[in-house]
Design a protein around this motif. Sequence first.
Motif, PDB file in Angstrom:
ATOM      1  N   VAL A  34       0.847  -1.204   0.000  1.00 16.37           N
ATOM      2  CA  VAL A  34       0.000   0.000   0.000  1.00 16.37           C
ATOM      3  C   VAL A  34       0.879   1.250   0.000  1.00 16.37           C
ATOM      4  O   VAL A  34       0.622   2.216  -0.729  1.00 16.37           O
ATOM      5  CB  VAL A  34      -0.976  -0.018   1.206  1.00 16.37           C
ATOM      6  N   GLY A  35       1.926   1.222   0.806  1.00 17.27           N
ATOM      7  CA  GLY A  35       2.859   2.351   0.835  1.00 17.27           C
ATOM      8  C   GLY A  35       3.523   2.568  -0.512  1.00 17.27           C
ATOM      9  O   GLY A  35       3.690   3.704  -0.967  1.00 17.27           O
ATOM     10  N   LEU A  36       3.917   1.506  -1.174  1.00 16.16           N
ATOM     11  CA  LEU A  36       4.540   1.605  -2.497  1.00 16.16           C
ATOM     12  C   LEU A  36       3.563   2.177  -3.507  1.00 16.16           C
ATOM     13  O   LEU A  36       3.921   3.055  -4.306  1.00 16.16           O
ATOM     14  CB  LEU A  36       5.036   0.225  -2.942  1.00 16.16           C
ATOM     15  N   VAL A  37       2.326   1.717  -3.496  1.00 20.71           N
ATOM     16  CA  VAL A  37       1.310   2.239  -4.421  1.00 20.71           C
ATOM     17  C   VAL A  37       1.079   3.723  -4.170  1.00 20.71           C
ATOM     18  O   VAL A  37       1.023   4.522  -5.101  1.00 20.71           O
ATOM     19  CB  VAL A  37      -0.010   1.433  -4.298  1.00 20.71           C
ATOM     20  N   LEU A  38       0.956   4.121  -2.907  1.00 20.32           N
ATOM     21  CA  LEU A  38       0.764   5.539  -2.590  1.00 20.32           C
ATOM     22  C   LEU A  38       1.967   6.373  -3.015  1.00 20.32           C
ATOM     23  O   LEU A  38       1.811   7.490  -3.502  1.00 20.32           O
ATOM     24  CB  LEU A  38       0.503   5.720  -1.089  1.00 20.32           C
ATOM     25  N   PHE A  39       3.159   5.839  -2.853  1.00 18.32           N
ATOM     26  CA  PHE A  39       4.368   6.555  -3.267  1.00 18.32           C
ATOM     27  C   PHE A  39       4.403   6.759  -4.776  1.00 18.32           C
ATOM     28  O   PHE A  39       4.755   7.838  -5.261  1.00 18.32           O
ATOM     29  CB  PHE A  39       5.607   5.772  -2.810  1.00 18.32           C
ATOM     30  N   LEU A  40       4.016   5.762  -5.536  1.00 23.47           N
ATOM     31  CA  LEU A  40       4.044   5.849  -6.993  1.00 23.47           C
ATOM     32  C   LEU A  40       2.918   6.718  -7.551  1.00 23.47           C
ATOM     33  O   LEU A  40       3.073   7.352  -8.592  1.00 23.47           O
ATOM     34  CB  LEU A  40       3.976   4.449  -7.614  1.00 23.47           C
ATOM     35  N   VAL A  41       1.793   6.761  -6.857  1.00 22.37           N
ATOM     36  CA  VAL A  41       0.628   7.485  -7.361  1.00 22.37           C
ATOM     37  C   VAL A  41       0.627   8.951  -6.945  1.00 22.37           C
ATOM     38  O   VAL A  41       0.021   9.775  -7.623  1.00 22.37           O
ATOM     39  CB  VAL A  41      -0.669   6.790  -6.880  1.00 22.37           C
TER      40      VAL A  41
END
Length: 168
Positions: free
Chosen positions: A16-23
Amino acid sequence: NQNLTIAVLIILFLSVGLVLFLVRKPKHLNIEEQEESQQQCIDNMLNSAKQGHYQLTLLLLNINHINTMDLAFIIPRLKHTLREQDKLFRHNTDEIIIILPHTSPIGAARVATQIEQVLSEWKTALKVNIGIAGLQQLDTFDVLVKKAVINQLNKIKSQETSYSHDEN
């Protein structure tokens, strides 16, 4: 079972953290940073043209008589008329600079005609004088802007001379 549950939760949180970082949206640059990046882009284009020994022409548009509200519509329209490699910059509150790589002053005059057509759509009372300056090997950005200003002034002077001849 507890170790497996903890491992799954950690993996879930990390994904979830990775997705938020990329988005996440990029931060907007403040005005000073935008001016610096704009100046860097201009300097890079000039240096590239000098090193590659290709032509580059600068167009200078005086926009002080154009309504600020109209600029929000005019600038995208101008960008649409330019080629992909051409760059449009807001030099200051009264001027727009367009850099045309791989373009001679003759080709830039054709582009200036297209720009005048776009600007005429906004029914501006004054004719826009577009200064044109071709890059020479030793020119800097400031020298190009000065050349373009001189070109603008020469056009204004020739228009005034033709008006005075027409009146006589």
